[in-house]
Design an enzyme around this catalytic site. Structure first.
Site, mmCIF file in Angstrom:
data_model
loop_
_atom_site.group_PDB
_atom_site.id
_atom_site.type_symbol
_atom_site.label_atom_id
_atom_site.label_comp_id
_atom_site.label_asym_id
_atom_site.label_seq_id
_atom_site.Cartn_x
_atom_site.Cartn_y
_atom_site.Cartn_z
ATOM 1 N N VAL A 266 0.843 -1.272 -0.172
ATOM 2 C CA VAL A 266 0.075 -0.033 0.061
ATOM 3 C C VAL A 266 0.859 1.323 0.124
ATOM 4 C CG1 VAL A 266 -1.805 1.255 1.339
ATOM 5 C CG2 VAL A 266 -2.003 -1.354 1.317
ATOM 6 N N LYS A 348 -7.427 -1.524 9.449
ATOM 7 C CA LYS A 348 -8.712 -1.681 10.247
ATOM 8 C C LYS A 348 -8.223 -2.354 11.416
ATOM 9 C CE LYS A 348 -7.255 -4.622 7.015
ATOM 10 N NZ LYS A 348 -7.041 -4.704 5.775
ATOM 11 N N VAL A 375 -11.555 -0.386 4.917
ATOM 12 C CA VAL A 375 -13.031 -1.090 4.593
ATOM 13 C C VAL A 375 -12.966 -1.319 3.239
ATOM 14 C CG1 VAL A 375 -15.187 -1.879 4.935
ATOM 15 C CG2 VAL A 375 -13.845 -0.918 6.823
ATOM 16 N N GLY A 377 -10.860 -1.591 0.573
ATOM 17 C CA GLY A 377 -9.850 -1.352 -0.187
ATOM 18 C C GLY A 377 -10.428 -0.246 -0.927
ATOM 19 N N GLY A 428 0.144 -9.113 -3.174
ATOM 20 C CA GLY A 428 -0.236 -7.877 -2.222
ATOM 21 C C GLY A 428 -1.347 -7.907 -1.815
ATOM 22 N N GLU A 431 -2.585 -9.839 4.627
ATOM 23 C CA GLU A 431 -2.294 -9.235 5.790
ATOM 24 C C GLU A 431 -0.673 -10.058 5.874
ATOM 25 O OE1 GLU A 431 -3.762 -6.546 7.243
ATOM 26 O OE2 GLU A 431 -5.022 -6.808 5.556
ATOM 27 N N ASP A 442 -9.721 -10.386 9.925
ATOM 28 C CA ASP A 442 -9.736 -9.199 9.044
ATOM 29 C C ASP A 442 -11.035 -8.716 8.825
ATOM 30 O OD1 ASP A 442 -8.109 -7.210 7.399
ATOM 31 O OD2 ASP A 442 -9.503 -7.964 5.905
ATOM 32 N N LYS A 446 -13.166 -5.212 9.835
ATOM 33 C CA LYS A 446 -13.827 -4.417 8.956
ATOM 34 C C LYS A 446 -15.422 -4.124 9.576
ATOM 35 C CE LYS A 446 -10.801 -5.273 5.340
ATOM 36 N NZ LYS A 446 -10.633 -6.323 4.310
ATOM 37 N N GLY A 544 -5.030 -5.111 -2.698
ATOM 38 C CA GLY A 544 -3.892 -4.849 -3.550
ATOM 39 C C GLY A 544 -3.532 -3.258 -3.812
HETATM 40 P P1 NDP Z 1 2.894 -4.846 3.769
HETATM 41 O O1 NDP Z 1 3.478 -5.689 4.605
HETATM 42 O O2 NDP Z 1 3.266 -4.846 2.291
HETATM 43 O O3 NDP Z 1 3.765 -3.274 4.183
HETATM 44 C C1 NDP Z 1 4.251 -3.048 5.498
HETATM 45 C C2 NDP Z 1 5.175 -1.818 5.368
HETATM 46 O O4 NDP Z 1 5.502 -1.523 6.844
HETATM 47 C C3 NDP Z 1 6.537 -2.093 4.944
HETATM 48 O O5 NDP Z 1 6.995 -1.173 3.809
HETATM 49 C C4 NDP Z 1 7.544 -2.359 6.012
HETATM 50 O O6 NDP Z 1 8.765 -1.920 5.911
HETATM 51 C C5 NDP Z 1 6.858 -1.359 6.989
HETATM 52 N N1 NDP Z 1 7.131 -1.695 8.510
HETATM 53 C C6 NDP Z 1 7.174 -2.553 9.219
HETATM 54 N N2 NDP Z 1 7.451 -2.168 10.384
HETATM 55 C C7 NDP Z 1 7.957 -1.084 10.391
HETATM 56 C C8 NDP Z 1 8.304 -0.076 11.512
HETATM 57 N N3 NDP Z 1 8.706 -0.479 12.577
HETATM 58 N N4 NDP Z 1 8.523 1.261 10.918
HETATM 59 C C9 NDP Z 1 8.341 1.544 9.618
HETATM 60 N N5 NDP Z 1 7.828 0.920 8.622
HETATM 61 C C10 NDP Z 1 7.659 -0.527 8.968
HETATM 62 O O7 NDP Z 1 1.748 -4.413 4.197
HETATM 63 P P2 NDP Z 1 0.366 -3.656 3.305
HETATM 64 O O8 NDP Z 1 1.139 -2.547 2.695
HETATM 65 O O9 NDP Z 1 -0.383 -4.583 2.424
HETATM 66 O O10 NDP Z 1 -0.615 -3.113 4.302
HETATM 67 C C11 NDP Z 1 -0.317 -2.041 4.947
HETATM 68 C C12 NDP Z 1 -1.756 -1.563 5.745
HETATM 69 O O11 NDP Z 1 -2.509 -1.456 4.819
HETATM 70 C C13 NDP Z 1 -2.178 -2.744 6.744
HETATM 71 O O12 NDP Z 1 -2.838 -2.011 7.877
HETATM 72 C C14 NDP Z 1 -3.160 -3.315 5.950
HETATM 73 O O13 NDP Z 1 -4.082 -4.016 6.699
HETATM 74 C C15 NDP Z 1 -3.848 -2.371 5.322
HETATM 75 N N6 NDP Z 1 -4.478 -2.664 4.066
HETATM 76 C C16 NDP Z 1 -3.876 -3.454 3.049
HETATM 77 C C17 NDP Z 1 -4.489 -3.765 2.016
HETATM 78 C C18 NDP Z 1 -3.768 -4.579 0.825
HETATM 79 O O14 NDP Z 1 -4.434 -4.935 -0.067
HETATM 80 N N7 NDP Z 1 -2.547 -4.857 1.028
HETATM 81 C C19 NDP Z 1 -5.849 -3.337 1.675
HETATM 82 C C20 NDP Z 1 -6.535 -2.630 2.649
HETATM 83 C C21 NDP Z 1 -5.772 -2.112 3.657
HETATM 84 P P3 NDP Z 1 9.812 -2.773 4.766
HETATM 85 O O15 NDP Z 1 9.176 -2.610 3.603
HETATM 86 O O16 NDP Z 1 11.138 -2.298 4.976
HETATM 87 O O17 NDP Z 1 9.731 -4.087 5.392
HETATM 88 N N1 HSE Z 2 -5.786 -8.373 3.673
HETATM 89 C C1 HSE Z 2 -6.956 -7.752 3.152
HETATM 90 C C2 HSE Z 2 -7.866 -8.524 2.277
HETATM 91 C C3 HSE Z 2 -6.540 -6.333 2.531
HETATM 92 O O1 HSE Z 2 -7.494 -9.495 1.543
HETATM 93 O O2 HSE Z 2 -9.263 -8.153 2.030
HETATM 94 C C4 HSE Z 2 -7.613 -5.367 2.184
HETATM 95 O O3 HSE Z 2 -8.565 -5.066 3.534
#
Ligand code: NDP
Ligand code: HSE
Length: 579
Positions: A266, A348, A375, A377, A428, A431, A442, A446, A544
């Site tokens: 994200v 969430k 919630v 995406g 991507g 979680e 999850d 939501k 995603g």
């Molecule tokens: P990722 O695991 O892809 O990314 C998490 C990021 O957080 C990474 O860049 C990681 O760094 C960084 N990170 C971890 N620990 C730390 C720290 N201590 N300080 C700073 N950065 C840190 O997760 P997502 O992007 O998939 O998800 C992020 C959020 O979005 C979550 O809350 C998720 O529930 C929410 N979300 C995700 C969706 C999805 O489709 N993926 C959809 C809707 C919501 P590094 O890259 O260096 O490891």
């Molecule tokens: N892991 C969550 C899902 C991301 O697959 O729906 C979007 O919230």
């Protein structure tokens, strides 16, 4: 939806520099979808394309007749419309691309300077009801023999105003200026005044032709007001029969200072979008865990920090949290709110667990915490809950987890659950711990955020869940009563009809007539049942990079519209951090 409002947005070549600009256009369309509008997007060709195609026609046939040239130049708008459809899909926003011939957009007159005379509005309205967004190539119509004709240079303005008149819709021309000016503000010379309102006749007298004169004359003939502004514009010029009002141009706001925490699926998408906002936004820090990790979206070294709490507490205008979980992410969000920063989060788990605490902190410090992406995406589900003033939802039922939905589809195709989950992780969707997706935690989080948005307290452990076991999957399939058409989906339900809310996440077999049946892959959808019995369905991509970052960015752009920083106020202290 009863009484749904329609807006026609026209995107000209000044906005569509090239294909990379399509994502800027998507943000504008998504903004109006979130506000509950059905959107007709009328597009010009990419900048310079029409000239190139005219030259191409002359190369192919020196002295080509008007119909020949019209047939060739019409390709430009059709290309940009189809490409916009693809980028809307990537962002998770359903849309229908409608070619002018298919919707009976008839035009009379010379093939290179025709005037629209007919439109099958039923077809456009049907497509709007189906997907909420339609994309129509501007400039192009079809003549009496169904041949392509064009509406004269700048004719996409006329297409937009004509369609708005036919649909009785609001009409906004989106250009590369925030309003209409006495002369082009980008050209050297004295600063021009800005039109607050412009009378049609006064607009037609201007030397700088920001709008196609034929389009202005057409609007004048109907007394149809229309707006002109830029992307994310807040204060458009209204062109109408009303008297002209001019004003000094507003001071340019200083850039909004933003710290981004998390650079994964994200966060990196959000950074990509922020970097395109030009001088509206200054990214001050990008906090991540491992600076040595290869990144598919580049970020300048000087922004990168591992001092996450320092970046969160730096007092910038907005902190975007895209780390996930309730550990460091929770501490960072609280630090940001205490430092007087607005917070945008996709988290969430955190919102479900600490809703009261975070909102109390935000209120105490006079800032907002926005979490649209948490919630659905890219599906504006939380906004849908507020879309009918005077009504309240009785229940919400939805496919709320993209990973599980994707995995269930894959299992139905014969893929093993383990391989399907690995695939979802690589795409991507999942979680950090995908068992949170699969076992319904999850979706339960939501449901809690949905309940909280409706002012109802609900704790995650009060949500009944089906674990993702072979036995539960078999039981769900058996629930189909032998129907071979049914699909098993993970369905989250929030029932608000009783004295206390009832929430559950269940593996359920659905028949084709169910509005949640045709929601494949990582898509999400929800059906809101309102107190008057009306059923509202919203759908799109629920997980995603691009759908989720679209929704995060929409929150940022909303804050930008609400709180354009005063240029006379000193910026917050610097957020420079050691790595
Ligand atoms: P990722 O695991 O892809 O990314 C998490 C990021 O957080 C990474 O860049 C990681 O760094 C960084 N990170 C971890 N620990 C730390 C720290 N201590 N300080 C700073 N950065 C840190 O997760 P997502 O992007 O998939 O998800 C992020 C959020 O979005 C979550 O809350 C998720 O529930 C929410 N979300 C995700 C969706 C999805 O489709 N993926 C959809 C809707 C919501 P590094 O890259 O260096 O490891
Ligand atoms: N892991 C969550 C899902 C991301 O697959 O729906 C979007 O919230």
């Amino acid at each position: 939806m009863p009484g749904e409002r329609v807006i026609v947005l026209k995107f000209g070549g000044s906005v569509l520099a090239d294909e990379t600009a399509l994502s800027d256009v998507v943000h504008e369309i998504y903004r109006w979808r979130r506000e509950g509008f059905q959107v007709v997007a009328v597009v010009s060709a990419f900048y310079g394309t029409t000239d190139r195609l005219i030259a191409h026609a002359a190369d192919l046939c020196p002295g080509a007749d008007r119909e020949t040239v019209a047939a060739i130049v019409s390709i430009g708008e059709c290309e940009s419309a189809a490409a916009l459809g693809a980028v809307l899909d990537r962002a998770g926003t359903p849309a229908t691309v409608l070619m002018p011939g298919a919707i009976g957009l008839h035009a009379d007159g010379p093939a290179d300077d025709a005037c629209p005379v007919g439109l099958n509005t039923d077809l456009v309205r049907t497509a709007l009801r189906r997907t909420g967004v339609v994309v129509i190539p501007g400039f192009v119509g079809h003549g009496h023999a169904a041949q392509p004709v064009v509406l004269g240079r700048g004719g996409s303005d006329l297409t937009a105003i004509y369609i708005a008149a036919q649909l009785q819709a609001r009409c906004r021309l989106v250009k590369d200026v925030d309003a209409l000016y006495e002369h082009d503000p980008k050209k050297p010379g004295p600063t021009p005044r800005r039109f607050v309102t412009a009378n049609y006749d006064d607009e037609l007298k201007l030397d700088a032709k920001a709008i196609q004169p034929k389009a202005v004359r057409f609007a004048r003939s109907l007394g149809l007001p229309f707006e002109l502004t830029g992307l994310n514009g807040t204060d458009p010029t209204v062109i109408s029969n009303d008297p002209t009002v001019l004003a000094d141009p507003p001071k340019k706001p200083r850039p909004l200072r933003v710290a981004l925490l998390g650079f994964g699926a994200v966060g990196a998408g959000v950074y990509h979008h922020l970097a395109r906002l030009g001088d509206a936004v200054e990214v001050t820090a990008v906090a991540l865990r491992d600076p040595a990790k290869p990144r598919d979206i580049p970020v300048p070294d000087h922004l990168v920090t591992t001092d996450t709490l320092g970046a969160a507490a730096s007092g910038v205008d907005i902190v975007i949290e895209a780390i996930g979980g309730t550990g460091i992410a929770g501490d960072a969000v609280e630090a940001a709110l205490r430092a007087g920063s607005h917070v945008v989060t996709a988290n969430k788990a955190l919102l479900a667990e600490r809703w009261d605490r975070l909102h109390e902190l935000a209120e105490a410090h006079g800032v907002s915490i926005l979490g649209s992406a948490s919630v659905g995406g890219g599906v504006p589900m939380l906004e849908a809950l507020a879309s009918r003033p005077g009504h309240t939802p009785r229940s919400v039922r939805g496919v709320l987890n993209g990973t599980t939905n994707f995995v269930l589809d894959q299992i139905a195709e014969g893929v093993t659950p383990k391989d399907a989950i690995t695939d979802a992780q690589q795409r991507g969707y999942a979680e950090a711990d995908p068992s949170g997706d699969i076992d319904g935690h999850d979706a339960a989080n939501k449901l809690c955020v949905i309940a909280r948005t409706l002012g109802v307290a609900l704790a995650p452990d009060a949500v009944v869940r089906d674990d993702f076991t072979e036995a539960n999957l078999r039981a769900a399939s058996a629930g189909a009563g032998g129907s071979d058409k049914a699909v098993v989906r993970q369905i989250g339900t929030l029932d608000l009809a009783g004295d206390t809310p009832a929430a559950r996440v269940r593996l359920t077999a659905l028949e084709p007539a169910d509005p949640l049946f045709d929601i494949p892959g990582e898509r999400n959808a929800c059906v809101v049942e309102w107190d008057d019995g009306f059923l509202q369905t919203v759908r799109g991509r629920g997980a995603g990079r691009w759908p989720t970052s679209e929704s995060v960015l929409a929150d940022v752009l909303e804050l930008l519209r609400r709180h354009a920083p005063n240029p006379d106020r000193a910026p917050a202290r610097s957020a420079a951090h050691a790595r």
